[in-house]
Design a protein around this motif. Structure first.
Motif, PDB file in Angstrom:
ATOM      1  N   THR A   1     -14.924  70.692  75.491  1.00  0.00           N
ATOM      2  CA  THR A   1     -15.093  69.470  76.275  1.00  0.00           C
ATOM      3  C   THR A   1     -14.237  68.318  75.759  1.00  0.00           C
ATOM      4  O   THR A   1     -14.257  67.224  76.322  1.00  0.00           O
ATOM      5  CB  THR A   1     -16.567  69.036  76.279  1.00  0.00           C
ATOM      6  N   THR A   2     -13.508  68.548  74.689  1.00  0.00           N
ATOM      7  CA  THR A   2     -12.585  67.540  74.163  1.00  0.00           C
ATOM      8  C   THR A   2     -11.209  68.178  74.001  1.00  0.00           C
ATOM      9  O   THR A   2     -11.105  69.390  73.812  1.00  0.00           O
ATOM     10  CB  THR A   2     -13.057  67.009  72.787  1.00  0.00           C
ATOM     11  N   PRO A   3     -10.131  67.432  74.098  1.00  0.00           N
ATOM     12  CA  PRO A   3     -10.059  65.996  74.354  1.00  0.00           C
ATOM     13  C   PRO A   3     -10.232  65.677  75.833  1.00  0.00           C
ATOM     14  O   PRO A   3     -10.490  66.588  76.638  1.00  0.00           O
ATOM     15  CB  PRO A   3      -8.656  65.643  73.875  1.00  0.00           C
ATOM     16  N   GLU A   4     -10.077  64.404  76.195  1.00  0.00           N
ATOM     17  CA  GLU A   4     -10.141  64.023  77.597  1.00  0.00           C
ATOM     18  C   GLU A   4      -8.993  64.669  78.374  1.00  0.00           C
ATOM     19  O   GLU A   4      -7.933  64.941  77.830  1.00  0.00           O
ATOM     20  CB  GLU A   4     -10.053  62.504  77.742  1.00  0.00           C
ATOM     21  N   ILE A   5      -9.242  64.915  79.650  1.00  0.00           N
ATOM     22  CA  ILE A   5      -8.189  65.460  80.502  1.00  0.00           C
ATOM     23  C   ILE A   5      -7.276  64.308  80.919  1.00  0.00           C
ATOM     24  O   ILE A   5      -7.759  63.232  81.291  1.00  0.00           O
ATOM     25  CB  ILE A   5      -8.794  66.136  81.744  1.00  0.00           C
ATOM     26  N   PRO A   6      -5.963  64.491  80.847  1.00  0.00           N
ATOM     27  CA  PRO A   6      -5.047  63.412  81.252  1.00  0.00           C
ATOM     28  C   PRO A   6      -5.369  62.899  82.647  1.00  0.00           C
ATOM     29  O   PRO A   6      -5.639  63.664  83.577  1.00  0.00           O
ATOM     30  CB  PRO A   6      -3.674  64.094  81.224  1.00  0.00           C
ATOM     31  N   GLY A   7      -5.391  61.586  82.779  1.00  0.00           N
ATOM     32  CA  GLY A   7      -5.679  60.976  84.065  1.00  0.00           C
ATOM     33  C   GLY A   7      -7.150  60.758  84.336  1.00  0.00           C
ATOM     34  O   GLY A   7      -7.510  60.381  85.454  1.00  0.00           O
ATOM     35  N   SER A   8      -8.002  60.991  83.350  1.00  0.00           N
ATOM     36  CA  SER A   8      -9.439  60.811  83.564  1.00  0.00           C
ATOM     37  C   SER A   8     -10.080  60.135  82.351  1.00  0.00           C
ATOM     38  O   SER A   8     -11.092  60.602  81.839  1.00  0.00           O
ATOM     39  CB  SER A   8     -10.119  62.149  83.852  1.00  0.00           C
ATOM     40  N   ALA A   9      -9.467  59.076  81.899  1.00  0.00           N
ATOM     41  CA  ALA A   9      -9.959  58.376  80.711  1.00  0.00           C
ATOM     42  C   ALA A   9     -11.392  57.896  80.904  1.00  0.00           C
ATOM     43  O   ALA A   9     -11.736  57.304  81.933  1.00  0.00           O
ATOM     44  CB  ALA A   9      -9.047  57.187  80.399  1.00  0.00           C
TER      45      ALA A   9
ATOM     46  N   ALA B   1      -7.090  75.864  80.067  1.00  0.00           N
ATOM     47  CA  ALA B   1      -6.573  75.926  78.701  1.00  0.00           C
ATOM     48  C   ALA B   1      -6.804  77.327  78.148  1.00  0.00           C
ATOM     49  O   ALA B   1      -7.771  78.000  78.506  1.00  0.00           O
ATOM     50  CB  ALA B   1      -7.256  74.884  77.821  1.00  0.00           C
ATOM     51  N   PHE B   2      -5.899  77.766  77.275  1.00  0.00           N
ATOM     52  CA  PHE B   2      -6.083  79.059  76.618  1.00  0.00           C
ATOM     53  C   PHE B   2      -5.392  79.043  75.270  1.00  0.00           C
ATOM     54  O   PHE B   2      -4.486  78.251  75.013  1.00  0.00           O
ATOM     55  CB  PHE B   2      -5.568  80.215  77.486  1.00  0.00           C
ATOM     56  N   GLN B   3      -5.849  79.941  74.413  1.00  0.00           N
ATOM     57  CA  GLN B   3      -5.332  80.047  73.046  1.00  0.00           C
ATOM     58  C   GLN B   3      -4.262  81.133  72.987  1.00  0.00           C
ATOM     59  O   GLN B   3      -4.409  82.198  73.567  1.00  0.00           O
ATOM     60  CB  GLN B   3      -6.472  80.406  72.083  1.00  0.00           C
ATOM     61  N   ASP B   4      -3.168  80.850  72.272  1.00  0.00           N
ATOM     62  CA  ASP B   4      -2.130  81.845  72.027  1.00  0.00           C
ATOM     63  C   ASP B   4      -1.704  81.697  70.568  1.00  0.00           C
ATOM     64  O   ASP B   4      -0.889  80.846  70.236  1.00  0.00           O
ATOM     65  CB  ASP B   4      -0.944  81.642  72.965  1.00  0.00           C
ATOM     66  N   GLY B   5      -2.265  82.523  69.709  1.00  0.00           N
ATOM     67  CA  GLY B   5      -2.009  82.385  68.284  1.00  0.00           C
ATOM     68  C   GLY B   5      -2.607  81.095  67.768  1.00  0.00           C
ATOM     69  O   GLY B   5      -3.791  80.818  67.950  1.00  0.00           O
ATOM     70  N   THR B   6      -1.775  80.280  67.139  1.00  0.00           N
ATOM     71  CA  THR B   6      -2.242  78.992  66.629  1.00  0.00           C
ATOM     72  C   THR B   6      -1.987  77.862  67.619  1.00  0.00           C
ATOM     73  O   THR B   6      -2.189  76.693  67.299  1.00  0.00           O
ATOM     74  CB  THR B   6      -1.531  78.654  65.307  1.00  0.00           C
ATOM     75  N   ARG B   7      -1.554  78.207  68.834  1.00  0.00           N
ATOM     76  CA  ARG B   7      -1.218  77.201  69.829  1.00  0.00           C
ATOM     77  C   ARG B   7      -2.248  77.168  70.957  1.00  0.00           C
ATOM     78  O   ARG B   7      -2.834  78.188  71.312  1.00  0.00           O
ATOM     79  CB  ARG B   7       0.171  77.486  70.422  1.00  0.00           C
ATOM     80  N   VAL B   8      -2.428  75.988  71.527  1.00  0.00           N
ATOM     81  CA  VAL B   8      -3.261  75.818  72.717  1.00  0.00           C
ATOM     82  C   VAL B   8      -2.357  75.382  73.860  1.00  0.00           C
ATOM     83  O   VAL B   8      -1.589  74.428  73.725  1.00  0.00           O
ATOM     84  CB  VAL B   8      -4.371  74.775  72.499  1.00  0.00           C
TER      85      VAL B   8
ATOM     86  N   VAL C   1       1.140  71.326  78.629  1.00  0.00           N
ATOM     87  CA  VAL C   1       1.183  70.794  77.270  1.00  0.00           C
ATOM     88  C   VAL C   1       0.906  71.922  76.282  1.00  0.00           C
ATOM     89  O   VAL C   1      -0.018  72.716  76.480  1.00  0.00           O
ATOM     90  CB  VAL C   1       0.154  69.669  77.063  1.00  0.00           C
ATOM     91  N   VAL C   2       1.710  72.008  75.234  1.00  0.00           N
ATOM     92  CA  VAL C   2       1.529  73.005  74.179  1.00  0.00           C
ATOM     93  C   VAL C   2       1.429  72.265  72.846  1.00  0.00           C
ATOM     94  O   VAL C   2       2.260  71.406  72.547  1.00  0.00           O
ATOM     95  CB  VAL C   2       2.706  73.998  74.133  1.00  0.00           C
ATOM     96  N   ASP C   3       0.406  72.598  72.075  1.00  0.00           N
ATOM     97  CA  ASP C   3       0.248  71.960  70.771  1.00  0.00           C
ATOM     98  C   ASP C   3      -0.546  72.877  69.859  1.00  0.00           C
ATOM     99  O   ASP C   3      -1.208  73.815  70.326  1.00  0.00           O
ATOM    100  CB  ASP C   3      -0.458  70.618  70.908  1.00  0.00           C
ATOM    101  N   ALA C   4      -0.482  72.623  68.565  1.00  0.00           N
ATOM    102  CA  ALA C   4      -1.286  73.380  67.615  1.00  0.00           C
ATOM    103  C   ALA C   4      -2.742  72.974  67.759  1.00  0.00           C
ATOM    104  O   ALA C   4      -3.046  71.827  68.071  1.00  0.00           O
ATOM    105  CB  ALA C   4      -0.795  73.114  66.196  1.00  0.00           C
ATOM    106  N   GLY C   5      -3.635  73.933  67.549  1.00  0.00           N
ATOM    107  CA  GLY C   5      -5.048  73.614  67.668  1.00  0.00           C
ATOM    108  C   GLY C   5      -5.868  74.817  68.059  1.00  0.00           C
ATOM    109  O   GLY C   5      -5.418  75.964  67.951  1.00  0.00           O
ATOM    110  N   ALA C   6      -7.079  74.561  68.529  1.00  0.00           N
ATOM    111  CA  ALA C   6      -7.989  75.633  68.927  1.00  0.00           C
ATOM    112  C   ALA C   6      -8.791  75.193  70.142  1.00  0.00           C
ATOM    113  O   ALA C   6      -9.078  74.011  70.324  1.00  0.00           O
ATOM    114  CB  ALA C   6      -8.936  75.987  67.772  1.00  0.00           C
ATOM    115  N   VAL C   7      -9.099  76.149  70.999  1.00  0.00           N
ATOM    116  CA  VAL C   7      -9.965  75.886  72.142  1.00  0.00           C
ATOM    117  C   VAL C   7     -10.943  77.046  72.260  1.00  0.00           C
ATOM    118  O   VAL C   7     -10.556  78.209  72.306  1.00  0.00           O
ATOM    119  CB  VAL C   7      -9.151  75.689  73.443  1.00  0.00           C
ATOM    120  N   ASP C   8     -12.218  76.721  72.257  1.00  0.00           N
ATOM    121  CA  ASP C   8     -13.277  77.720  72.402  1.00  0.00           C
ATOM    122  C   ASP C   8     -14.513  77.017  72.941  1.00  0.00           C
ATOM    123  O   ASP C   8     -14.446  75.859  73.367  1.00  0.00           O
ATOM    124  CB  ASP C   8     -13.570  78.428  71.070  1.00  0.00           C
ATOM    125  N   GLY C   9     -15.642  77.698  72.912  1.00  0.00           N
ATOM    126  CA  GLY C   9     -16.854  77.110  73.446  1.00  0.00           C
ATOM    127  C   GLY C   9     -17.282  75.852  72.724  1.00  0.00           C
ATOM    128  O   GLY C   9     -17.928  74.971  73.309  1.00  0.00           O
TER     129      GLY C   9
END
Length: 240
Positions: free
Chosen positions: A120-128, A152-159, A108-116
């Motif tokens: 822990t959000t959002p939920e991982i698919p399949g583990s509601a 997950a990793f950050q690439d520019g403005t995409r996660v 999955v690729v979307d705009a956003g940010a992932v860091d410390g």
């Protein structure tokens, strides 16, 4: 008695090595080529900018953009064509399926940010409803729940996220998928993006008018509210 000087023997070289040396001398090109390093110049290594307009039209028809389309390479896994689609407003997603055990890796690729702070959000698919734990793993974020895991990793403005069921996909396999994930080059875009007869602007890749037309729903009446009339017999046997 005069002795004739003898030429000293040349060091023995393998035939292929000797030919290589001679080729370098004659062509004067030794040491001028650079090897492609993963992650550096990879876009150029995947081909020239040919058909970019057509590819952009196909991405728009899907609801996404070219820079949102990422792919990965995992031995034994293949991208399921029917899984390719838009994620969110204009992101991208696709699922890689194992040929043997039925394991699936969702990319999955979307705009956003992932860091410390946002790990822990959002939920991982399949583990509601399950609690998510997160830890740094060599430049990636490894997220786990009771039944699923994700890198997950950050690439520019995409996660970029790669998630899977823990019972069918090992963490080593998922890590390899994450490390191999990259923005798709032209050939990969052509293979991944669904083929269309025309882009959203009504033109195909050659600048000609597209053939996408409205779905036929019957004749328009001359009286009333203008709602289309179904052809005779179409609604026979149906309620309403």
């Amino acid at each position: 008695m005069t002795r004739t000087p003898r030429a000293l023997p040349l060091p023995a070289l393998p035939a292929l090595s000797l030919l290589s040396v001679l080729s370098c001398v004659l062509m004067t090109g030794c040491g001028t080529e650079r090897a492609t390093v993963p992650g550096q110049g990879a876009e150029e290594a995947r081909g020239p900018d040919v058909g970019r307009r057509e590819l952009a039209g196909r991405a728009r028809a899907l609801g996404t953009e070219l820079d949102m389309v990422y792919v990965t390479e995992v031995p034994g896994y293949r991208l399921a064509a029917q899984s390719v689609g838009v994620h969110g407003d204009h992101g991208f997603e696709g699922t890689y399926v194992a040929s043997k055990n039925g394991g699936m890796i969702r990319l999955v690729v979307d705009a956003g940010a992932v860091d410390g702070t946002h790990c822990t959000t959002p939920e991982i698919p399949g583990s509601a409803g399950q609690k998510v734990s997160c830890a740094s793993d060599h430049g990636l974020w490894y997220r786990t729940s009771l039944s699923a895991h994700e890198y997950a990793f950050q690439d520019g403005t995409r996660v970029i996220r790669l998630s899977a069921d823990r019972a069918t996909v090992k963490d080593e396999t998922l890590r390899q998928a994450a490390h191999s994930a990259h923005r798709a080059g032209n050939a990969e875009l052509d293979a991944v993006l669904p083929k269309t007869k025309g882009d959203v602007s009504g033109h195909d890749g050659n600048g000609h008018g597209g053939s996408q037309g409205a779905t036929e729903r019957g004749d328009l009446p001359t009286t009333g509210d203008g709602a289309p009339q179904d052809p005779p017999g179409l609604t026979e046997g149906t309620s309403g």
